[in-house]
Design a protein around this motif. Structure first.
Motif, PDB file in Angstrom:
ATOM      1  N   GLN A  43      74.066  35.259 -31.791  1.00  0.00           N
ATOM      2  CA  GLN A  43      74.001  34.901 -30.376  1.00  0.00           C
ATOM      3  C   GLN A  43      72.567  34.570 -29.976  1.00  0.00           C
ATOM      4  OE1 GLN A  43      75.511  38.323 -28.269  1.00  0.00           O
ATOM      5  NE2 GLN A  43      73.560  39.396 -28.294  1.00  0.00           N
ATOM      6  N   VAL A  44      72.457  33.698 -28.998  1.00  0.00           N
ATOM      7  CA  VAL A  44      71.147  33.264 -28.511  1.00  0.00           C
ATOM      8  C   VAL A  44      71.099  33.462 -27.005  1.00  0.00           C
ATOM      9  CG1 VAL A  44      69.518  31.352 -28.330  1.00  0.00           C
ATOM     10  CG2 VAL A  44      70.977  31.554 -30.347  1.00  0.00           C
ATOM     11  N   ARG A  45      70.074  34.097 -26.530  1.00  0.00           N
ATOM     12  CA  ARG A  45      69.914  34.326 -25.099  1.00  0.00           C
ATOM     13  C   ARG A  45      68.972  33.273 -24.525  1.00  0.00           C
ATOM     14  NH1 ARG A  45      68.758  40.860 -25.086  1.00  0.00           N
ATOM     15  NH2 ARG A  45      70.545  41.466 -26.362  1.00  0.00           N
ATOM     16  N   SER A  46      69.487  32.455 -23.632  1.00  0.00           N
ATOM     17  CA  SER A  46      68.648  31.404 -23.052  1.00  0.00           C
ATOM     18  C   SER A  46      69.250  30.905 -21.752  1.00  0.00           C
ATOM     19  CB  SER A  46      68.517  30.246 -24.042  1.00  0.00           C
ATOM     20  OG  SER A  46      67.805  29.188 -23.465  1.00  0.00           O
ATOM     21  N   LYS A  47      68.388  30.445 -20.846  1.00  0.00           N
ATOM     22  CA  LYS A  47      68.843  29.859 -19.592  1.00  0.00           C
ATOM     23  C   LYS A  47      68.770  28.340 -19.630  1.00  0.00           C
ATOM     24  CE  LYS A  47      67.307  33.848 -16.846  1.00  0.00           C
ATOM     25  NZ  LYS A  47      66.429  34.311 -15.739  1.00  0.00           N
ATOM     26  N   GLN A 233      63.406  40.181 -42.207  1.00  0.00           N
ATOM     27  CA  GLN A 233      64.356  40.050 -41.106  1.00  0.00           C
ATOM     28  C   GLN A 233      64.480  38.612 -40.561  1.00  0.00           C
ATOM     29  OE1 GLN A 233      66.567  42.023 -40.127  1.00  0.00           O
ATOM     30  NE2 GLN A 233      67.222  41.300 -38.114  1.00  0.00           N
ATOM     31  N   PRO A 234      63.387  37.855 -40.337  1.00  0.00           N
ATOM     32  CA  PRO A 234      63.557  36.483 -39.840  1.00  0.00           C
ATOM     33  C   PRO A 234      64.415  35.618 -40.758  1.00  0.00           C
ATOM     34  CG  PRO A 234      61.288  37.180 -39.574  1.00  0.00           C
ATOM     35  CD  PRO A 234      61.954  38.241 -40.388  1.00  0.00           C
ATOM     36  N   LEU A 235      64.280  35.787 -42.049  1.00  0.00           N
ATOM     37  CA  LEU A 235      65.081  35.008 -42.995  1.00  0.00           C
ATOM     38  C   LEU A 235      66.544  35.455 -42.971  1.00  0.00           C
ATOM     39  CD1 LEU A 235      62.642  34.859 -46.047  1.00  0.00           C
ATOM     40  CD2 LEU A 235      63.163  33.036 -44.422  1.00  0.00           C
ATOM     41  N   GLY A 273      62.875  36.656 -31.112  1.00  0.00           N
ATOM     42  CA  GLY A 273      64.278  36.390 -31.394  1.00  0.00           C
ATOM     43  C   GLY A 273      64.587  36.408 -32.879  1.00  0.00           C
ATOM     44  N   LEU A 274      63.563  36.192 -33.700  1.00  0.00           N
ATOM     45  CA  LEU A 274      63.757  36.221 -35.148  1.00  0.00           C
ATOM     46  C   LEU A 274      64.003  37.637 -35.659  1.00  0.00           C
ATOM     47  CD1 LEU A 274      60.940  33.735 -36.243  1.00  0.00           C
ATOM     48  CD2 LEU A 274      63.390  33.274 -36.073  1.00  0.00           C
ATOM     49  N   PHE A 275      63.785  38.618 -34.790  1.00  0.00           N
ATOM     50  CA  PHE A 275      63.995  40.016 -35.196  1.00  0.00           C
ATOM     51  C   PHE A 275      65.175  40.648 -34.458  1.00  0.00           C
ATOM     52  CE2 PHE A 275      59.703  39.106 -36.461  1.00  0.00           C
ATOM     53  CZ  PHE A 275      59.556  39.789 -37.655  1.00  0.00           C
ATOM     54  N   LYS A 276      66.011  39.812 -33.843  1.00  0.00           N
ATOM     55  CA  LYS A 276      67.166  40.366 -33.132  1.00  0.00           C
ATOM     56  C   LYS A 276      68.127  41.011 -34.131  1.00  0.00           C
ATOM     57  CE  LYS A 276      69.269  35.760 -32.969  1.00  0.00           C
ATOM     58  NZ  LYS A 276      69.717  34.690 -32.078  1.00  0.00           N
TER      59      LYS A 276
END
Length: 349
Positions: A43-47, A233-235, A273-276
Motif C-alpha cells: 500500500q502507498v499513502r499519498s494525497k 528492507q528497501p529491497l 516509505g522504503l521501510f514500511k
C-alpha cells in the motif's frame, strides 16, 4: 565412540531437509505476520491521486495491529492465512534449495582451501550469496504466486493454480512467474548476511561448541536475521511491489523493475516509505529465523543419530553375514583338505 570424536558431517540433502523442515514449522507458526507485512508493503499513502486508492486491497492499514483487526473483521480469521499452502510450499522449496547449495559450496570451498580454518566473513557472505542465487532461480515462481494470493481482495480469492494462470495470462506471459528475479538475486545478500552473521556470532559466542542448545540457536538466528532485515528492507519492499498486482492508481500498468517501484514509493511517501512494514517484517524475521535455526539444529542432531544408528545396524549385519559365511565355509574347507590328503600318492623309499 570416544568422547572426543565429532559427529559425522551430514550430506547436503540431510542439511537441506533439516533446514526446510525448520523453515516450514517456523513460518507456519508466524504466518499472519507475513500477511500483514506484505499488505503493509504494497500500500502507498499519498494525497496526489485525489482519492484513487493506491493499495491493491480495499482496506488501508495504519499499523500491524490495525491490519490484523481489519483483516479479521473483513475476511475472518482465515484471512490471516490467505495463501498459506503456497507460501509453505515456497518456503520448503526455497530453504531446501538454499541449504542444499550452501552445504555443497561451503564443503567444496573448505576442501579447496584445505586449511582447517572456517571461511572468513567475506567468504561466508559470498558462499551464502551463491547458494541464495541458485535457490532463487528454481523457486521464485512459487514466491510470485504466493505474493499475489496474499494481496488478493476478498472478492477475488483464488487458489494456487488459478493464481498461477492469472500471472501467466498477464502481459508478461510465462516470464511473469519470474517477476522480481533481479530483485531476488540482489536480495540473496539477505540470507548471505544472515547465515554469515550466524556463523560469525556462533564462533564468537560459542567457540568450539558442536551442538547448540535450542535457546542458543534461537538467539543466534534472531540476532543474525535482525541485522540482515534492517540492511535489506528497501529491497524487500520493492520486491513485494514487483510481484503483487499493480496499484489501481497505475491503471493496471505493472512495475518493470525494483528501481521503478522504489522511485514510485519515494515520490508518494518519501524515503521512509522504503521501510514500511519493517515492524512485522522484523518481528516475523526474528521469530522465523530463531525458530528455524533452533529446529534445524535439532533436526541435524536427529539425522546424525539416525545415520550413526544405520551405520551400526549395517556393521552388525555385515558381521553376522561374515560369521554365517565362515560357518559354512569352514566345514567345506576341512573336507576339501581331507580329500586332497586322501588323493595324494604315498611315496615309499
Amino acid at each position: 565412540m570416544s568422547g572426543s570424536s565429532k559427529p559425522a558431517p551430514l550430506p547436503p540433502w540431510g542439511v537441506a531437509v533439516a533446514g526446510a523442515t525448520g523453515a516450514v514449522l517456523a513460518n507456519a507458526m508466524v504466518y499472519p505476520l507475513d500477511i500483514v507485512k506484505t499488505r503493509l508493503q504494497v500500500q502507498v499513502r499519498s494525497k496526489k491521486t485525489h482519492g484513487v486508492p493506491l493499495t491493491t486491497n480495499d482496506q488501508h492499514y495504519n499499523s500491524t495491529l490495525d491490519a490484523i483487526s481489519k483483516i479479521i473483521a473483513d475476511e475472518g480469521v482465515s484471512g490471516l492465512y490467505s495463501g498459506l499452502s503456497g507460501s509453505l510450499l515456497g518456503v520448503a522449496s526455497t530453504n531446501f534449495a538454499y541449504f542444499y547449495w550452501y552445504s555443497v559450496v561451503r564443503t567444496a570451498y573448505t576442501k579447496y582451501r584445505n586449511s582447517g580454518l572456517p571461511p572468513s566473513t567475506p567468504a561466508e557472505l559470498s558462499l551464502g550469496a551463491i547458494a541464495g542465487a541458485l535457490a532463487q532461480l528454481f523457486t521464485i515462481p512459487v514466491a510470485v504466486v504466493t505474493t499475489r494470493q496474499q494481496t488478493q481482495p476478498k472478492h477475488d480469492k483464488k487458489g494456487i493454480i488459478e493464481t498461477g494462470k492469472e500471472v501467466v495470462n498477464s502481459e508478461d506471459g510465462w516470464a511473469g512467474l519470474w517477476r522480481g528475479l533481479k530483485a531476488s538475486l540482489v536480495l540473496v545478500v539477505n540470507p548471505s548476511i544472515t547465515y554469515g552473521a550466524y556463523q560469525r556470532l556462533r564462533e564468537l559466542l560459542y567457540p568450539g561448541k558442536v551442538s547448540l542448545r535450542p535457546s542458543e540457536a534461537f538467539l543466534l538466528g534472531a540476532l543474525s536475521k535482525a541485522l540482515a532485515t534492517v540492511a535489506t528492507q528497501p529491497l524487500i519492499v520493492a520486491k513485494v511491489g514487483l510481484q503483487s498486482r499493480p496499484p489501481p492508481a497505475r491503471n493496471g500498468v505493472p512495475f518493470k523493475s525494483f528501481s521503478e517501484v522504489m522511485s514510485y514509493i519515494i515520490e508518494h511517501e518519501g524515503y521512509m516509505g522504503l521501510f514500511k512494514g519493517i515492524g512485522p517484517q522484523l518481528l516475523k524475521g526474528i521469530l522465523v529465523q530463531g525458530l528455524l535455526m533452533m529446529t534445524k539444529e535439532r533436526m541435524e542432531l536427529l539425522f546424525v543419530l539416525l545415520f550413526a544408528y544405520m551405520r551400526m545396524v549395517k556393521e552388525r549385519q555385515l558381521k553376522k553375514a561374515a560369521a554365517v559365511v565362515r560357518e559354512k565355509a569352514l566345514p567345506l574347507a576341512e573336507d576339501a583338505v581331507q580329500k586332497v590328503k586322501g588323493a595324494a600318492p604315498v611315496i615309499t623309499k
